[in-house]
Design a protein around this motif. Sequence first.
Motif, PDB file in Angstrom:
ATOM      1  N   ALA A  35      -0.046   6.423   3.203  1.00 22.86           N
ATOM      2  CA  ALA A  35       1.095   7.919   2.889  1.00 22.86           C
ATOM      3  C   ALA A  35       0.929   8.368   4.728  1.00 22.86           C
ATOM      4  O   ALA A  35       0.206   7.978   5.226  1.00 22.86           O
ATOM      5  CB  ALA A  35       1.360   8.969   1.737  1.00 22.86           C
ATOM      6  N   TYR A  36       2.504   8.486   4.748  1.00 18.92           N
ATOM      7  CA  TYR A  36       2.436   9.464   6.624  1.00 18.92           C
ATOM      8  C   TYR A  36       1.207  10.611   6.342  1.00 18.92           C
ATOM      9  O   TYR A  36       1.456  11.660   5.305  1.00 18.92           O
ATOM     10  CB  TYR A  36       4.004  10.027   6.353  1.00 18.92           C
ATOM     11  CG  TYR A  36       4.797   8.436   6.946  1.00 18.92           C
ATOM     12  CD1 TYR A  36       4.703   8.016   7.668  1.00 18.92           C
ATOM     13  CD2 TYR A  36       6.212   8.580   5.605  1.00 18.92           C
ATOM     14  CE1 TYR A  36       5.045   6.656   7.592  1.00 18.92           C
ATOM     15  CE2 TYR A  36       6.766   7.143   6.605  1.00 18.92           C
ATOM     16  CZ  TYR A  36       6.393   6.203   7.074  1.00 18.92           C
ATOM     17  OH  TYR A  36       6.917   5.033   7.410  1.00 18.92           O
ATOM     18  N   LYS A  37       1.042  10.122   7.631  1.00 20.31           N
ATOM     19  CA  LYS A  37      -0.419  11.937   7.727  1.00 20.31           C
ATOM     20  C   LYS A  37       0.318  12.599   9.104  1.00 20.31           C
ATOM     21  O   LYS A  37       0.803  13.525   8.515  1.00 20.31           O
ATOM     22  CB  LYS A  37      -1.622  11.530   7.682  1.00 20.31           C
ATOM     23  CG  LYS A  37      -2.011  11.452   6.388  1.00 20.31           C
ATOM     24  CD  LYS A  37      -3.864  10.331   6.287  1.00 20.31           C
ATOM     25  CE  LYS A  37      -3.961   8.879   5.956  1.00 20.31           C
ATOM     26  NZ  LYS A  37      -4.362   8.362   5.604  1.00 20.31           N
ATOM     27  N   ASP A  85       0.414  -1.067   0.027  1.00 24.25           N
ATOM     28  CA  ASP A  85      -0.228  -0.048  -0.164  1.00 24.25           C
ATOM     29  C   ASP A  85       1.120   1.166  -0.120  1.00 24.25           C
ATOM     30  O   ASP A  85       0.579   2.533  -0.733  1.00 24.25           O
ATOM     31  CB  ASP A  85      -0.542  -0.133   1.207  1.00 24.25           C
ATOM     32  CG  ASP A  85      -2.308  -0.909   0.673  1.00 24.25           C
ATOM     33  OD1 ASP A  85      -2.333  -1.482  -0.220  1.00 24.25           O
ATOM     34  OD2 ASP A  85      -2.643  -1.209   2.237  1.00 24.25           O
ATOM     35  N   PHE A  86       1.750   0.765   0.652  1.00 27.30           N
ATOM     36  CA  PHE A  86       3.227   2.471   0.221  1.00 27.30           C
ATOM     37  C   PHE A  86       3.341   2.147  -0.745  1.00 27.30           C
ATOM     38  O   PHE A  86       3.716   3.458  -1.931  1.00 27.30           O
ATOM     39  CB  PHE A  86       3.775   2.609   1.812  1.00 27.30           C
ATOM     40  CG  PHE A  86       4.043   2.783   2.710  1.00 27.30           C
ATOM     41  CD1 PHE A  86       3.908   4.291   3.530  1.00 27.30           C
ATOM     42  CD2 PHE A  86       3.412   1.992   3.748  1.00 27.30           C
ATOM     43  CE1 PHE A  86       3.708   4.607   4.083  1.00 27.30           C
ATOM     44  CE2 PHE A  86       2.708   3.076   5.418  1.00 27.30           C
ATOM     45  CZ  PHE A  86       3.176   4.248   5.765  1.00 27.30           C
ATOM     46  N   ALA A  87       3.953   1.149  -0.740  1.00 25.62           N
ATOM     47  CA  ALA A  87       4.221   1.014  -2.650  1.00 25.62           C
ATOM     48  C   ALA A  87       3.386   2.628  -3.630  1.00 25.62           C
ATOM     49  O   ALA A  87       3.952   2.669  -4.006  1.00 25.62           O
ATOM     50  CB  ALA A  87       5.184   0.339  -3.427  1.00 25.62           C
ATOM     51  N   LEU A  88       2.354   1.560  -3.706  1.00 24.73           N
ATOM     52  CA  LEU A  88       1.063   2.062  -4.566  1.00 24.73           C
ATOM     53  C   LEU A  88       0.464   3.489  -4.183  1.00 24.73           C
ATOM     54  O   LEU A  88       0.247   3.995  -5.252  1.00 24.73           O
ATOM     55  CB  LEU A  88      -0.190   0.926  -4.092  1.00 24.73           C
ATOM     56  CG  LEU A  88       0.289  -0.203  -4.911  1.00 24.73           C
ATOM     57  CD1 LEU A  88      -0.800  -1.621  -4.339  1.00 24.73           C
ATOM     58  CD2 LEU A  88       0.103  -0.179  -6.847  1.00 24.73           C
ATOM     59  N   GLY A  89       0.661   4.053  -2.814  1.00 21.14           N
ATOM     60  CA  GLY A  89       0.286   5.291  -3.112  1.00 21.14           C
ATOM     61  C   GLY A  89      -0.862   4.768  -1.867  1.00 21.14           C
ATOM     62  O   GLY A  89      -0.853   5.903  -1.903  1.00 21.14           O
ATOM     63  N   TYR A  90      -1.122   3.901  -1.619  1.00 17.49           N
ATOM     64  CA  TYR A  90      -2.803   3.380  -0.853  1.00 17.49           C
ATOM     65  C   TYR A  90      -2.667   4.241   0.459  1.00 17.49           C
ATOM     66  O   TYR A  90      -3.436   4.981   1.207  1.00 17.49           O
ATOM     67  CB  TYR A  90      -3.400   2.333  -1.655  1.00 17.49           C
ATOM     68  CG  TYR A  90      -3.225   2.027  -2.919  1.00 17.49           C
ATOM     69  CD1 TYR A  90      -3.447   2.407  -4.148  1.00 17.49           C
ATOM     70  CD2 TYR A  90      -3.562   0.525  -2.822  1.00 17.49           C
ATOM     71  CE1 TYR A  90      -4.106   2.280  -5.587  1.00 17.49           C
ATOM     72  CE2 TYR A  90      -3.908   0.094  -4.349  1.00 17.49           C
ATOM     73  CZ  TYR A  90      -3.048   0.670  -5.187  1.00 17.49           C
ATOM     74  OH  TYR A  90      -3.794   0.363  -6.399  1.00 17.49           O
TER      75      TYR A  90
END
Length: 400
Positions: free
Chosen positions: A383-385, A376-381
Amino acid sequence: MLDFRLDEEQRLLQDMAREFAAKEVAPQARENDERQHFDADLLPKMADLGLLGVCIPERYGGAGMDYVSLGLVCEALEYADSSARTVVSVHVGLNSLTLLIWGTEEQKERFLVPQAQGRKIGCFGLTEPNAGSDVLGMQATARRVGEYYVLNGEKMWISLAPVADHFLVFAYTDREKRARGLSAFVVEKGAPGLSVAEIHGKMGLRGSCAGSVALSDTPVPVANRLGEEGEGFVIAMSALDNGRFGLAAGATGLIAAAHDASVAYAQSRQAFGAPIGQLQLVKEMLAEQVSLLEAARLLWWRAGWMKNQGQPNTRETSLAKWFATEGAVRAADLAIQVHGGYGYSNEYPVERFYRNARATTLYEGTSQIHKLLQADFALGYRAYKSPRCTLPPYGVEEEE
Ligand SMILES: Cc1cc2nc3c(=O)[nH]c(=O)nc-3n(C[C@H](O)[C@H](O)[C@H](O)COP(=O)(O)OP(=O)(O)OC[C@H]3O[C@@H](n4cnc5c(N)ncnc54)[C@H](O)[C@@H]3O)c2cc1C
């Protein structure tokens, strides 16, 4: 600049933790495993050495060391026995560091200080009988009545619950709001309606203790709510960032233990007129363990460094946890293979290493959950918020 050296303070701590583990933990590991006995006498000894508050600031009763130091302690303890590491990664990683991030000053005084000093033990209650990976599937509820919440529900698989004084638990204050409807509470031992039943018959971690926790109309003061109502989900996820870190470092210690046992055995066991270490296929197994060990250590060091900087580190900590725990299972499996038939007997520790390692890919996010997180991080689904979820940077005093 990139620097892979530990500083003087960290090295001294590492030496001390290793010596403690070798003298006080390792000699009892096999017997505790056989008897399913949690050695509670270790707790005051760990407290005396500051291990139960190693990376908690001194003003909250801790030893004031950095977050890498937490990992060093976990790695050293798990080298001797996974059960001893569990104490630190749960009590400090999952519980105390969560109080450090989210607690009010009053809550830190009441809960964090005695925990950091080792006078009180903390545990972390997220999982339920019917909800583990699916956190939002939990059933526990907290209903506000005046200055109290009334908690109902059951938590399952809670490490240290049988000896805990402070139970950090999660329950719905508003189920309709899903992730924004969970809240976090510190429930104190002795609270009406709180009961713990120890879990027996575990495959590994038999020298550790875990229990189910029942909450039946348990009144919990509003003053014991951590964070705001509805912040429970992000609080739980931030806790896992720190629990997983201790676990990653600990699993690295388990890889090291499996490797060292394998090297010693390969040097002494004779076959075909020479030590088996001279056989190429045995060398291959030892070499694979080396690669797992070195990579696992680099991953948790990086995550610890990021924590020291106050950077969000969910992705990096997850990667360290996933890699080190799968690595521990593999390294222990290889260790059994190197030991041949003797590896299958508790005359040698490697079968215990395997059984202990097997738990680590299940808790604090199964390996499948970590794969999803990485993708999910790799796909951009994902991200750090929220910077609020990260630890305070090491060595930077908060403004009063
Ligand atoms: C020794 C031990 C100590 C523990 N200590 C604690 C503790 O201190 N506190 C605490 O709160 N919990 C603790 N746990 C519980 C642990 O965190 C859970 O067991 C874990 O989160 C998995 O949940 P589950 O057992 O309900 O399995 P499930 O979530 O039911 O998973 C079953 C299988 O389905 C897979 N799966 C589930 N969802 C997905 C998905 N979306 N995609 C792909 N695969 C999926 C899982 O990977 C797994 O293979 C402990 C567990 C053990 C074994």
